[in-house]
Design a protein around this motif. Structure first.
Motif, PDB file in Angstrom:
ATOM      1  N   ALA A   1       0.836  -1.207   0.000  1.00  0.00           N
ATOM      2  CA  ALA A   1       0.000   0.000   0.000  1.00  0.00           C
ATOM      3  C   ALA A   1       0.867   1.252   0.000  1.00  0.00           C
ATOM      4  CB  ALA A   1      -0.929  -0.010   1.214  1.00  0.00           C
ATOM      5  N   TYR A   2       1.927   1.230   0.774  1.00  0.00           N
ATOM      6  CA  TYR A   2       2.842   2.367   0.825  1.00  0.00           C
ATOM      7  C   TYR A   2       3.450   2.644  -0.548  1.00  0.00           C
ATOM      8  CZ  TYR A   2       7.066   5.033   1.949  1.00  0.00           C
ATOM      9  OH  TYR A   2       8.064   5.966   1.969  1.00  0.00           O
ATOM     10  N   ARG A   3       3.917   1.594  -1.221  1.00  0.00           N
ATOM     11  CA  ARG A   3       4.558   1.775  -2.538  1.00  0.00           C
ATOM     12  C   ARG A   3       3.579   2.333  -3.557  1.00  0.00           C
ATOM     13  NH1 ARG A   3       7.037  -3.222  -1.276  1.00  0.00           N
ATOM     14  NH2 ARG A   3       5.562  -4.347  -2.605  1.00  0.00           N
ATOM     15  N   ILE A   4       2.315   1.972  -3.466  1.00  0.00           N
ATOM     16  CA  ILE A   4       1.330   2.465  -4.419  1.00  0.00           C
ATOM     17  C   ILE A   4       0.987   3.932  -4.148  1.00  0.00           C
ATOM     18  CG2 ILE A   4      -1.069   2.240  -5.203  1.00  0.00           C
ATOM     19  CD1 ILE A   4      -0.815  -0.781  -4.693  1.00  0.00           C
ATOM     20  N   VAL A   5       0.846   4.293  -2.886  1.00  0.00           N
ATOM     21  CA  VAL A   5       0.350   5.620  -2.515  1.00  0.00           C
ATOM     22  C   VAL A   5       1.455   6.669  -2.430  1.00  0.00           C
ATOM     23  CG1 VAL A   5      -0.755   6.925  -0.636  1.00  0.00           C
ATOM     24  CG2 VAL A   5      -1.659   4.699  -1.311  1.00  0.00           C
ATOM     25  N   GLN A   6       2.637   6.282  -1.966  1.00  0.00           N
ATOM     26  CA  GLN A   6       3.669   7.244  -1.631  1.00  0.00           C
ATOM     27  C   GLN A   6       4.092   8.181  -2.767  1.00  0.00           C
ATOM     28  OE1 GLN A   6       4.860   8.557   0.868  1.00  0.00           O
ATOM     29  NE2 GLN A   6       7.047   9.001   0.734  1.00  0.00           N
ATOM     30  N   PRO A   7       4.282   7.726  -4.012  1.00  0.00           N
ATOM     31  CA  PRO A   7       4.742   8.678  -5.045  1.00  0.00           C
ATOM     32  C   PRO A   7       3.811   9.873  -5.231  1.00  0.00           C
ATOM     33  CG  PRO A   7       5.038   6.421  -5.799  1.00  0.00           C
ATOM     34  CD  PRO A   7       4.230   6.340  -4.530  1.00  0.00           C
ATOM     35  N   GLY A   8       2.515   9.619  -5.336  1.00  0.00           N
ATOM     36  CA  GLY A   8       1.570  10.719  -5.502  1.00  0.00           C
ATOM     37  C   GLY A   8       1.471  11.576  -4.261  1.00  0.00           C
ATOM     38  N   LEU A   9       1.498  10.923  -3.087  1.00  0.00           N
ATOM     39  CA  LEU A   9       1.407  11.674  -1.840  1.00  0.00           C
ATOM     40  C   LEU A   9       2.614  12.585  -1.670  1.00  0.00           C
ATOM     41  CD1 LEU A   9      -0.702  11.600   0.494  1.00  0.00           C
ATOM     42  CD2 LEU A   9       0.960  10.229   1.760  1.00  0.00           C
ATOM     43  N   LEU A  10       3.782  12.075  -2.015  1.00  0.00           N
ATOM     44  CA  LEU A  10       4.992  12.885  -1.883  1.00  0.00           C
ATOM     45  C   LEU A  10       4.982  14.041  -2.876  1.00  0.00           C
ATOM     46  CD1 LEU A  10       7.589  12.965  -0.224  1.00  0.00           C
ATOM     47  CD2 LEU A  10       8.693  11.596  -1.995  1.00  0.00           C
ATOM     48  N   GLY A  11       4.499  13.809  -4.085  1.00  0.00           N
ATOM     49  CA  GLY A  11       4.384  14.893  -5.054  1.00  0.00           C
ATOM     50  C   GLY A  11       3.450  15.985  -4.570  1.00  0.00           C
ATOM     51  N   TYR A  12       2.327  15.581  -3.977  1.00  0.00           N
ATOM     52  CA  TYR A  12       1.379  16.543  -3.415  1.00  0.00           C
ATOM     53  C   TYR A  12       2.032  17.368  -2.317  1.00  0.00           C
ATOM     54  CZ  TYR A  12      -2.789  18.102  -0.808  1.00  0.00           C
ATOM     55  OH  TYR A  12      -3.741  18.842  -0.147  1.00  0.00           O
ATOM     56  N   LEU A  13       2.753  16.700  -1.415  1.00  0.00           N
ATOM     57  CA  LEU A  13       3.396  17.403  -0.310  1.00  0.00           C
ATOM     58  C   LEU A  13       4.517  18.320  -0.783  1.00  0.00           C
ATOM     59  CD1 LEU A  13       3.453  14.593   2.391  1.00  0.00           C
ATOM     60  CD2 LEU A  13       2.125  16.714   2.437  1.00  0.00           C
ATOM     61  N   HIS A  14       5.215  17.931  -1.824  1.00  0.00           N
ATOM     62  CA  HIS A  14       6.232  18.829  -2.375  1.00  0.00           C
ATOM     63  C   HIS A  14       5.599  20.133  -2.838  1.00  0.00           C
ATOM     64  CE1 HIS A  14      10.263  17.191  -2.405  1.00  0.00           C
ATOM     65  NE2 HIS A  14       9.804  15.997  -2.691  1.00  0.00           N
ATOM     66  N   GLY A  15       4.398  20.053  -3.395  1.00  0.00           N
ATOM     67  CA  GLY A  15       3.719  21.261  -3.819  1.00  0.00           C
ATOM     68  C   GLY A  15       3.280  22.127  -2.649  1.00  0.00           C
ATOM     69  N   LEU A  16       3.088  21.505  -1.476  1.00  0.00           N
ATOM     70  CA  LEU A  16       2.630  22.252  -0.313  1.00  0.00           C
ATOM     71  C   LEU A  16       3.774  22.780   0.541  1.00  0.00           C
ATOM     72  CD1 LEU A  16      -0.367  20.074   0.981  1.00  0.00           C
ATOM     73  CD2 LEU A  16      -0.351  21.857  -0.763  1.00  0.00           C
ATOM     74  N   VAL A  17       4.793  21.962   0.772  1.00  0.00           N
ATOM     75  CA  VAL A  17       5.835  22.354   1.739  1.00  0.00           C
ATOM     76  C   VAL A  17       7.243  22.312   1.156  1.00  0.00           C
ATOM     77  CG1 VAL A  17       4.435  21.576   3.682  1.00  0.00           C
ATOM     78  CG2 VAL A  17       6.081  19.993   2.671  1.00  0.00           C
ATOM     79  N   GLY A  18       7.379  22.074  -0.152  1.00  0.00           N
ATOM     80  CA  GLY A  18       8.695  22.101  -0.772  1.00  0.00           C
ATOM     81  C   GLY A  18       9.610  20.996  -0.273  1.00  0.00           C
TER      82      GLY A  18
ATOM     83  N   GLY B   1      -7.663   8.936  -0.798  1.00  0.00           N
ATOM     84  CA  GLY B   1      -8.238  10.180  -0.298  1.00  0.00           C
ATOM     85  C   GLY B   1      -7.991  10.368   1.186  1.00  0.00           C
ATOM     86  N   TRP B   2      -8.114   9.284   1.950  1.00  0.00           N
ATOM     87  CA  TRP B   2      -7.896   9.346   3.397  1.00  0.00           C
ATOM     88  C   TRP B   2      -6.451   9.727   3.706  1.00  0.00           C
ATOM     89  CZ3 TRP B   2      -5.516   5.494   6.808  1.00  0.00           C
ATOM     90  CH2 TRP B   2      -5.769   5.708   8.177  1.00  0.00           C
ATOM     91  N   THR B   3      -5.506   9.108   3.009  1.00  0.00           N
ATOM     92  CA  THR B   3      -4.099   9.430   3.263  1.00  0.00           C
ATOM     93  C   THR B   3      -3.774  10.860   2.837  1.00  0.00           C
ATOM     94  OG1 THR B   3      -3.465   8.438   1.133  1.00  0.00           O
ATOM     95  CG2 THR B   3      -3.317   7.038   3.098  1.00  0.00           C
ATOM     96  N   ALA B   4      -4.401  11.336   1.754  1.00  0.00           N
ATOM     97  CA  ALA B   4      -4.159  12.714   1.319  1.00  0.00           C
ATOM     98  C   ALA B   4      -4.677  13.707   2.354  1.00  0.00           C
ATOM     99  CB  ALA B   4      -4.822  12.970  -0.033  1.00  0.00           C
ATOM    100  N   THR B   5      -5.815  13.382   2.983  1.00  0.00           N
ATOM    101  CA  THR B   5      -6.351  14.263   4.022  1.00  0.00           C
ATOM    102  C   THR B   5      -5.398  14.338   5.205  1.00  0.00           C
ATOM    103  OG1 THR B   5      -8.631  13.740   3.380  1.00  0.00           O
ATOM    104  CG2 THR B   5      -8.293  14.629   5.595  1.00  0.00           C
ATOM    105  N   ILE B   6      -4.890  13.203   5.637  1.00  0.00           N
ATOM    106  CA  ILE B   6      -3.940  13.182   6.753  1.00  0.00           C
ATOM    107  C   ILE B   6      -2.682  13.958   6.389  1.00  0.00           C
ATOM    108  CG2 ILE B   6      -2.387  11.676   8.071  1.00  0.00           C
ATOM    109  CD1 ILE B   6      -4.627   9.571   8.019  1.00  0.00           C
TER     110      ILE B   6
END
Length: 210
Positions: A35-52, A82-87
């Motif tokens: 689950a981590y391997r599937i979700v992490q790339p997109g989640l990390l990209g999203y966070l880079h846009g928020l906090v660099g 969606g749940w992980t993106a909210t967190i």
């Protein structure tokens, strides 16, 4: 960080993701890693846009919370994204609030994200972006548009899921993402003249948007 997969490709893994999450909730550590391997790339990209450059640290905090509260999650693979993106968003906002008291210069933009288009209208524009250009352009968008683009394009959420993360109506999120992508296309001279003042080339994070 590698290139972010297109939303359709991300959603293609939702069946596998949902099954992995269900096994992880039963204590299967290997399934949690899937689950981590599937979700992490997109989640990390999203966070880079928020906090660099602080994205890795914020992602680590988010995953600690995800692992702690995994038993409370109810839903399928798409719901888990969606749940992980909210967190992750909550942890990013907390991080930015702490950082405002002691601001520091933005770091490098190296290897942050490539921004593929979810709509054919913008393929030519977004495929021409380098990693650095993508980050600078997305951060230069109005805050609502930038977050909508990141959630729809980078994380791969559909309109309702992105709306739940942002606490907005799905139509408003779809409109914001469309307008953001349109501005990016125009900035690159695709589909019309570039919008003056869309970006000044200075990287920004969520806390710097007004």
């Amino acid at each position: 960080m590698g290139q972010v997969r297109q939303p359709g490709r991300v959603r293609a893994h939702d069946g596998e993701l949902g099954a992995a999450v269900a096994r992880a909730q039963d204590g299967d550590e290997a399934a949690f890693a899937v689950a981590y391997r599937i979700v992490q790339p997109g989640l990390l990209g999203y966070l880079h846009g928020l906090v660099g450059d602080d994205a890795e640290d914020v992602a680590s905090d988010a995953w600690l919370e995800i692992a702690r509260d995994l038993g409370r999650f109810k839903g399928d693979g798409a719901g888990f994204r969606g749940w992980t993106a909210t967190i992750a968003r909550h942890r990013a906002l907390d991080h930015l609030r702490r950082r405002r008291a002691r601001p520091r210069p933005g770091g490098t933009e190296q290897d942050v994200l490539h921004l593929p288009a979810p709509q054919n209208t913008y393929d030519q524009a977004l495929e021409s972006l380098s990693t650095e250009q993508a980050l600078a352009l997305v951060r230069a968008l109005p805050r609502e548009q930038a977050e909508a683009v990141l959630l729809r394009v980078v994380v791969g959420l559909d309109g309702p899921a992105a709306a739940r993360v942002l606490g907005k109506r799905p139509g408003a999120v779809r409109t914001a993402a469309h307008r953001g992508l349109k501005r990016l296309a125009r900035q690159l001279g695709v589909g019309g003249e570039a919008d003056a003042g869309v970006t000044d080339g200075t990287p920004r994070t969520l806390g710097e948007w007004t």
